[in-house]
Design an enzyme around this catalytic site. Structure first.
Site, mmCIF file in Angstrom:
data_model
loop_
_atom_site.group_PDB
_atom_site.id
_atom_site.type_symbol
_atom_site.label_atom_id
_atom_site.label_comp_id
_atom_site.label_asym_id
_atom_site.label_seq_id
_atom_site.Cartn_x
_atom_site.Cartn_y
_atom_site.Cartn_z
ATOM 1 N N ALA A 48 3.397 5.649 -2.670
ATOM 2 C CA ALA A 48 4.742 6.552 -2.816
ATOM 3 C C ALA A 48 4.870 6.826 -4.626
ATOM 4 C CB ALA A 48 6.010 5.882 -2.416
ATOM 5 N N GLY B 165 0.734 -1.181 -0.261
ATOM 6 C CA GLY B 165 0.025 -0.014 0.143
ATOM 7 C C GLY B 165 0.820 1.225 0.073
ATOM 8 N N CYS B 166 1.945 1.240 0.597
ATOM 9 C CA CYS B 166 2.770 2.445 1.161
ATOM 10 C C CYS B 166 3.609 2.646 -0.533
ATOM 11 C CB CYS B 166 3.710 2.284 1.864
ATOM 12 S SG CYS B 166 2.882 2.086 3.582
ATOM 13 N N THR B 167 3.763 1.728 -0.857
ATOM 14 C CA THR B 167 4.522 1.755 -2.349
ATOM 15 C C THR B 167 3.784 2.450 -3.399
ATOM 16 O OG1 THR B 167 5.913 -0.037 -1.988
ATOM 17 C CG2 THR B 167 5.662 0.511 -4.039
#
Length: 233
Positions: A136, A131-133
Site C-alpha cells: 500500500a 506485507g500489505c502495508t
C-alpha cells in the site's frame, strides 16, 4: 272352634315397603359421573396450536418452506444475488456492474470507476499487516505517477470500511479503499480462494476493459510493475 276368616280389607291392601329403603336416593352410574367431570373443553385456539405442534410436517410442506426461505434470503442479500451473476474476469473482459462500499461506507458502482479514467486495483489479504502495508505504501509513494497517466488507484480487500479508514489515516494513503467483505469482486478477479484474498493487482483501461493482471505478486514489486506496464501502453 272353626278358624276365623281373614278380613277382606286386609287381604286387598298391598304389602307395605320399609320406609328406610324408600328414602334412599338412587345411585347414579359411576361411569356417567366420571364422563361428566372430564367433559371440559379446551379453547379452540389452544387446541389448534397443540395439534399443529404435534402434527408431523410432510415432505412437500418442508420443501415449500425451504424454497421460500431461500428465495427470501436471496432477496434480502443483494450481494449474494450479485455474486451468483459475476463470471470470472479474464483479459479483455470489462468491469462488472457490482456495488460495493468505500472506506467511508459509501456505495460505489465499480463499473463506473473506469468511465473516464483507467483503473488499477491492488488486492491485499488484510489491512494494516506488514506485507500489505508495504504494498500500500509503495502505491502511495508513486501515486502521482499513476494520476499523471490518467489512471486512478484503488486498494481492494475484504476488510470493513472502519478497518480501512483506520489504516488509511495511519499510513496517509491518498487513494480510496474498497471493501468487499464477501469477496464478490475479489473472487470474480480470481483472487479469492478458501476464504482468503491473494495479493495481486489488475489494470483496466478507460472504459473498463482488463489489460493486465498479476496474480500472485510480490508486495514490494507490485507498484512498480503496474506503473511500468501502464507506461508501456
Amino acid at each position: 272352634m272353626p278358624p276365623r276368616k281373614a278380613s277382606a280389607t286386609a287381604s286387598t291392601e298391598p304389602p307395605r315397603r320399609s320406609s328406610r329403603i324408600v328414602s334412599q336416593p338412587k345411585e347414579e352410574p359411576k361411569v356417567a359421573t366420571k364422563a361428566a367431570a372430564g367433559s371440559k373443553k379446551r379453547p379452540a385456539t389452544a387446541a389448534a396450536a397443540s395439534d399443529d405442534a404435534a402434527a408431523p410436517e410432510d415432505g412437500s410442506s418442508a420443501m415449500k418452506k425451504a424454497k421460500s426461505g431461500k428465495a427470501k434470503s436471496d432477496e434480502d442479500d443483494p450481494l449474494a444475488a450479485e455474486e451468483a451473476k459475476l463470471a470470472k474476469i479474464e483479459i479483455g473482459d470489462v468491469l462488472p456492474g457490482v456495488t460495493l462500499k468505500n472506506e467511508k461506507g459509501e456505495d460505489i458502482d465499480v463499473a463506473g470507476l473506469a468511465l473516464e479514467k483507467g483503473v488499477v486495483f491492488f488486492l491485499v489479504p488484510k489491512a494494516d499487516t506488514p506485507g500489505c502495508t508495504n504494498q500500500a505504501c509503495g502505491f502511495r509513494d508513486i501515486y502521482p505517477d499513476f494520476t499523471s497517466l490518467n489512471y486512478d488507484v484503488y486498494c481492494l480487500s475484504a476488510d470493513s470500511p472502519a478497518a480501512q479508514t483506520k489504516w488509511q489515516t495511519k499510513k496517509e494513503l491518498p487513494y480510496p479503499l474498497i471493501s468487499d467483505p464477501k469477496r464478490v469482486l475479489i473472487t470474480a478477479l480470481g483472487a479469492g480462494e478458501g476464504g482468503k484474498t491473494k495479493r495481486s493487482h489488475f489494470i483496466f483501461e478507460k472504459g473498463g476493459r482488463l489489460l493486465d493482471k498479476r496474480l500472485p505478486v510480490n508486495a514490494k514489486d507490485s507498484p512498480n510493475i503496474a506503473l511500468e506496464f501502464i507506461k508501456s501502453l
